[in-house]
Enzyme design. Structure first.
Site, PDB file in Angstrom:
ATOM      1  N   GLU A   7       0.817  -5.645 -17.037  1.00 14.24           N
ATOM      2  CA  GLU A   7       1.010  -4.394 -17.796  1.00 14.24           C
ATOM      3  C   GLU A   7       1.882  -3.392 -17.030  1.00 14.24           C
ATOM      4  O   GLU A   7       2.722  -2.705 -17.605  1.00 14.24           O
ATOM      5  CB  GLU A   7      -0.347  -3.770 -18.128  1.00 14.24           C
ATOM      6  CG  GLU A   7      -0.280  -2.482 -18.925  1.00 14.24           C
ATOM      7  CD  GLU A   7       0.421  -2.653 -20.266  1.00 14.24           C
ATOM      8  OE1 GLU A   7      -0.063  -3.419 -21.084  1.00 14.24           O
ATOM      9  OE2 GLU A   7       1.476  -2.019 -20.497  1.00 14.24           O
ATOM     10  N   VAL A  28       6.141  -2.899 -17.148  1.00 13.29           N
ATOM     11  CA  VAL A  28       6.950  -2.258 -18.191  1.00 13.29           C
ATOM     12  C   VAL A  28       6.325  -0.910 -18.558  1.00 13.29           C
ATOM     13  O   VAL A  28       5.213  -0.858 -19.079  1.00 13.29           O
ATOM     14  CB  VAL A  28       7.046  -3.146 -19.464  1.00 13.29           C
ATOM     15  CG1 VAL A  28       7.911  -2.487 -20.520  1.00 13.29           C
ATOM     16  CG2 VAL A  28       7.589  -4.519 -19.123  1.00 13.29           C
ATOM     17  N   GLU A  82      15.370   5.202  -8.222  1.00 13.30           N
ATOM     18  CA  GLU A  82      15.099   4.289  -7.123  1.00 13.30           C
ATOM     19  C   GLU A  82      15.873   4.790  -5.900  1.00 13.30           C
ATOM     20  O   GLU A  82      16.818   5.568  -6.034  1.00 13.30           O
ATOM     21  CB  GLU A  82      15.601   2.872  -7.488  1.00 13.30           C
ATOM     22  CG  GLU A  82      15.096   2.337  -8.817  1.00 13.30           C
ATOM     23  CD  GLU A  82      13.635   1.902  -8.784  1.00 13.30           C
ATOM     24  OE1 GLU A  82      13.216   1.260  -7.825  1.00 13.30           O
ATOM     25  OE2 GLU A  82      12.905   2.237  -9.739  1.00 13.30           O
ATOM     26  N   PHE A 122       0.852  -1.198   0.000  1.00 12.42           N
ATOM     27  CA  PHE A 122       0.000   0.000   0.000  1.00 12.42           C
ATOM     28  C   PHE A 122       0.886   1.245   0.000  1.00 12.42           C
ATOM     29  O   PHE A 122       0.698   2.181   0.758  1.00 12.42           O
ATOM     30  CB  PHE A 122      -0.938  -0.031   1.214  1.00 12.42           C
ATOM     31  CG  PHE A 122      -2.160   0.829   1.048  1.00 12.42           C
ATOM     32  CD1 PHE A 122      -3.092   0.563   0.047  1.00 12.42           C
ATOM     33  CD2 PHE A 122      -2.388   1.919   1.879  1.00 12.42           C
ATOM     34  CE1 PHE A 122      -4.225   1.357  -0.113  1.00 12.42           C
ATOM     35  CE2 PHE A 122      -3.525   2.719   1.727  1.00 12.42           C
ATOM     36  CZ  PHE A 122      -4.441   2.433   0.733  1.00 12.42           C
ATOM     37  N   ASP A 161      17.464  -1.946 -14.061  1.00 10.80           N
ATOM     38  CA  ASP A 161      16.003  -1.761 -14.146  1.00 10.80           C
ATOM     39  C   ASP A 161      15.544  -1.983 -15.599  1.00 10.80           C
ATOM     40  O   ASP A 161      14.579  -2.718 -15.852  1.00 10.80           O
ATOM     41  CB  ASP A 161      15.658  -0.341 -13.662  1.00 10.80           C
ATOM     42  CG  ASP A 161      14.191  -0.007 -13.845  1.00 10.80           C
ATOM     43  OD1 ASP A 161      13.367  -0.558 -13.103  1.00 10.80           O
ATOM     44  OD2 ASP A 161      13.874   0.796 -14.747  1.00 10.80           O
ATOM     45  N   GLY A 202       5.217   6.480 -11.732  1.00  7.03           N
ATOM     46  CA  GLY A 202       4.336   7.455 -11.087  1.00  7.03           C
ATOM     47  C   GLY A 202       3.129   6.807 -10.442  1.00  7.03           C
ATOM     48  O   GLY A 202       2.756   5.687 -10.790  1.00  7.03           O
ATOM     49  N   LYS A 255      13.131  -5.081 -17.589  1.00  7.47           N
ATOM     50  CA  LYS A 255      12.029  -4.852 -18.532  1.00  7.47           C
ATOM     51  C   LYS A 255      12.299  -5.563 -19.863  1.00  7.47           C
ATOM     52  O   LYS A 255      11.392  -6.120 -20.484  1.00  7.47           O
ATOM     53  CB  LYS A 255      11.836  -3.349 -18.736  1.00  7.47           C
ATOM     54  CG  LYS A 255      11.299  -2.677 -17.464  1.00  7.47           C
ATOM     55  CD  LYS A 255      11.411  -1.166 -17.500  1.00  7.47           C
ATOM     56  CE  LYS A 255      11.081  -0.552 -16.144  1.00  7.47           C
ATOM     57  NZ  LYS A 255      11.505   0.838 -15.998  1.00  7.47           N
TER      58      LYS A 255
END
Ligand code: HSE
Length: 340
Positions: free
Chosen positions: A148, A151, A208, A10, A219, A321, A223
């Protein structure tokens, strides 16, 4: 259809999807016949809570924003027990990514799928390290494992290739898959020095907590691994992918690129080669200014798909985001709602 949702994690994304679901409740019901109750939430900072009839989400958002522990519907179950025992039909795995072990997310995803619950996740760990294993469990249990958000946040990549681009053969993917490094390269081109720009990227929340994963390319490599396994359908392991970050790019390199009509970008690429294999890598590349990826500046991400029927298709959008990744979770929830 009424969905019972469990949120595991959360933080930014968990709160982001909760806000979207609350804001759009009526619209989702009217437009997509999507109804929901959030029945379980697990978070290492705020605690584990469960109410089979639905939790008081506005209250929980307030508590989390005030950095207080959840006060209502608290349970003593650990997270795996909660996932297994709750009445959720779909589990959203939104905890932090660990690209070395995939834990604890891999255990959460496995517990959810094995107990017959759909999984929607933005966590790169299970998708990059264990996609095939997780998909097998999902298929066996006749539930979905949707990724989804792993990436380029909500910018549609996986759903684009499985939906609108279905029928095209994708022969290569080339992309800017990390916002932090793209922001840094953009600012370095304007004359800012590496260390100073990294500090700004961290302050802006792009990087990060430990930015090594961004600047060393790890990172982006995660992906690339997901794209290889899922979009190209070629099993690959993360540590088999060549990976070089932007730490060695100097002001002189940037000048050289400019003189050649190019610009440095950290490029993740996967290309089909002979024998049903693919070549995958992450490395800084001098991209010609005429290429669509060259114009993608700041923290934006972009991918160019080379296809047999359409030629090149490029998509540009945000790669991280709160609302942007929250939206990725929403799109996968809507896919489950539509029966795919
Ligand atoms: N730190 C990552 C980026 C966030 O800069 O793109 C999304 O993985």
């Amino acid at each position: 259809m009424k969905h019972k949702i469990a949120l595991i994690g959360f933080g930014t994304v968990g709160q982001g999807i909760t806000e979207i679901l609350l804001e759009k409740k009526e619209e989702l019901k009217k437009k997509y016949k999507f109804e929901y109750d959030i029945v379980a939430v697990a978070d290492f900072a705020y605690g584990n809570v469960y109410n089979p009839k639905g939790l008081d989400m506005p209250k929980m958002l307030k508590e989390a924003k005030a950095k207080k522990k959840f006060s209502k519907d608290v349970v003593k179950l650990n997270t795996v027990q909660l996932i297994e025992k709750c009445n959720a039909t779909v589990v959203c795995e939104l905890t932090y990514t660990d690209l070395k072990t995939g834990k604890p997310a891999v255990d959460h995803v496995k517990a959810a799928l094995s107990s017959g619950k759909h999984v929607v996740t933005s966590n790169k760990g299970p998708a990059a390290l264990k996609y095939i294993e997780m998909k097998k469990i999902a298929d066996k249990k006749k539930v979905k494992f949707l990724i989804e958000g792993t990436v380029v946040a909500g910018t549609p990549i996986i759903n684009l290739t499985e939906g609108p681009l279905a029928g095209c053969e994708i022969t290569a993917i080339k992309g800017i898959l990390n916002g932090t490094t793209n922001y840094m390269l953009t600012e370095m081109e304007k004359g800012m020095d590496y260390k100073a720009v990294l500090k700004v990227a961290q302050d802006l929340g792009y990087a990060e907590a430990d930015p090594t994963g961004d600047v060393e390319g790890h990172d982006a490599r995660g992906k690339v691994c997901i794209l290889g396994n899922v979009v190209m359908g070629v099993p690959m392991k993360i540590d088999e992918i060549d990976c070089k970050g932007i730490t060695k790019i100097t002001a002189a390199d940037i000048k050289t690129a400019k003189e050649k009509g190019c610009r440095w970008k950290l490029i993740g690429s996967i290309e089909k080669v002979k024998g049903g294999k693919v070549k995958a890598s992450v490395s800084p590349q001098m991209v010609e200014l005429t290429h669509p990826l060259a114009g993608v500046m700041g923290a934006k991400n972009a991918l160019t798909f080379t296809t047999d029927l359409l030629g090149d298709v490029t998509i540009v959008g945000p790669g991280a985001g709160r609302k942007e990744t929250g939206f990725a979770i929403l799109t996968d929830l809507l896919r489950i709602n539509s029966g795919m």
